[in-house]
Design a protein around this motif. Sequence first.
Motif, mmCIF file in Angstrom:
data_model
loop_
_atom_site.group_PDB
_atom_site.id
_atom_site.type_symbol
_atom_site.label_atom_id
_atom_site.label_comp_id
_atom_site.label_asym_id
_atom_site.label_seq_id
_atom_site.Cartn_x
_atom_site.Cartn_y
_atom_site.Cartn_z
ATOM 1 N N ASN A 78 -2.700 -22.352 -19.765
ATOM 2 C CA ASN A 78 -2.215 -22.114 -18.409
ATOM 3 C C ASN A 78 -3.272 -22.626 -17.424
ATOM 4 O OD1 ASN A 78 -2.549 -19.253 -16.381
ATOM 5 N ND2 ASN A 78 -0.828 -20.653 -16.170
ATOM 6 N N MET A 111 3.219 -8.112 -12.749
ATOM 7 C CA MET A 111 2.454 -7.101 -13.509
ATOM 8 C C MET A 111 2.929 -5.702 -13.117
ATOM 9 S SD MET A 111 -1.397 -7.303 -12.025
ATOM 10 C CE MET A 111 -1.744 -7.832 -10.363
ATOM 11 N N PRO A 147 3.426 -15.004 -15.248
ATOM 12 C CA PRO A 147 3.624 -13.817 -14.411
ATOM 13 C C PRO A 147 2.912 -13.981 -13.078
ATOM 14 C CG PRO A 147 2.032 -13.362 -16.178
ATOM 15 C CD PRO A 147 2.582 -14.731 -16.423
ATOM 16 N N ALA A 191 2.549 -11.710 -9.442
ATOM 17 C CA ALA A 191 2.900 -10.561 -8.611
ATOM 18 C C ALA A 191 3.422 -11.051 -7.266
ATOM 19 C CB ALA A 191 1.678 -9.667 -8.423
#
Length: 321
Positions: free
Chosen positions: A196, A37, A11, A13
């Motif tokens: 990640n 988000m 994810p 933004a």
Amino acid sequence: MKMVIVAGLAPMAGFTHRAFRRVVSEIGGAQLFFTEMLNSRIVSTQNPEKDHYCKDARIDRPLVAQIVGGDPEVIAAAIKRLEPLGFDAFDINMGCPQRAIMRHGWGAALLNDKKRAFLIVEKAKKVTKRPIFVKLRSFPGHRIEPLIEFSKGLEARGVDLITIHPRAVEDGFKRKAKWEELKWIKKEINIPIFGNGDIFSVEDAEEIFRKTGVNGILIGRGAIVRPWLFWEIVHKRPWPGSPLEVLEKVVHYILHYSPKEVHRRQLLLFLSWFLRNWEHHLYLFSKVKGWHDPFKILTFIREEIDKKGLRLVKRPIYSKL
Ligand SMILES: Cc1cc2nc3c(=O)[nH]c(=O)nc-3n(C[C@H](O)[C@H](O)[C@H](O)COP(=O)(O)O)c2cc1C
């Protein structure tokens, strides 16, 4: 034995909007997608059906809605409202280091508020049958015991998958992600762990799997610059497509999916990373960053690349410009 790597788009933004997710999905190889988000306060009070941040692009599946917030009731209410939109899972953001997020006690601030973090998960599990994921980062000072304890607490409350970005808030993007923390967590936790951080190539993807034993990986910046990285991870050879065509598609889908007022912002954010594929990317970006017309921007970039014969670079820069 061929290594099977499960890789998803992390994810981000401003980046993982419908337009970009669709492009990544069309290129192929990514097995999991996340929304940007979503602010639980907004989602819990407004109609998410009308919110472009909450919509899918039809082929960006499985799609996880990522939620940021700190109030267990508000997060549960947000999940309830999002449920009819058909997300495959919900992810609670417990890793965002931004001051604007942390000062509300959201994102990575939840690492210091175990009671609240666990209550968020308990309430979330009650309002949906869909899986609940949590995205975490390293604890301050890279203390491993509290990270293990926190992860165990999440597991005990029914969390279905944890993603860990092994950098502490104080690291920013300056220090390399400490992949060894993933290995330690994997030994202690039974639910799937996704790793990640700093995966920029097929070799990186293979290395993080081999060194840590994670069940999957999420790729962030590496996928903005090279949306074809997932394809390469699956096919184990260089992607044969055209980066300029990817750019054209991103523009096309931004115009198609996003409201007019965000077109320019979304495109410039994307370009600030994507142009790093070419030499002289700073020059290219500095020329277009004041412009508004996406077609003018696209034409200029295409012409500059053709006219000057700009070459693709082997190792793009991933640090902040
Ligand atoms: C521009 C940008 C926006 C991000 N937004 C989010 C977000 O909305 N939610 C989240 O959990 N992480 C967010 N992250 C963090 C990424 O998901 C990921 O954890 C981080 O970039 C490390 O992965 P990478 O090294 O592959 O980029 C963001 C990162 C970047 C660079």
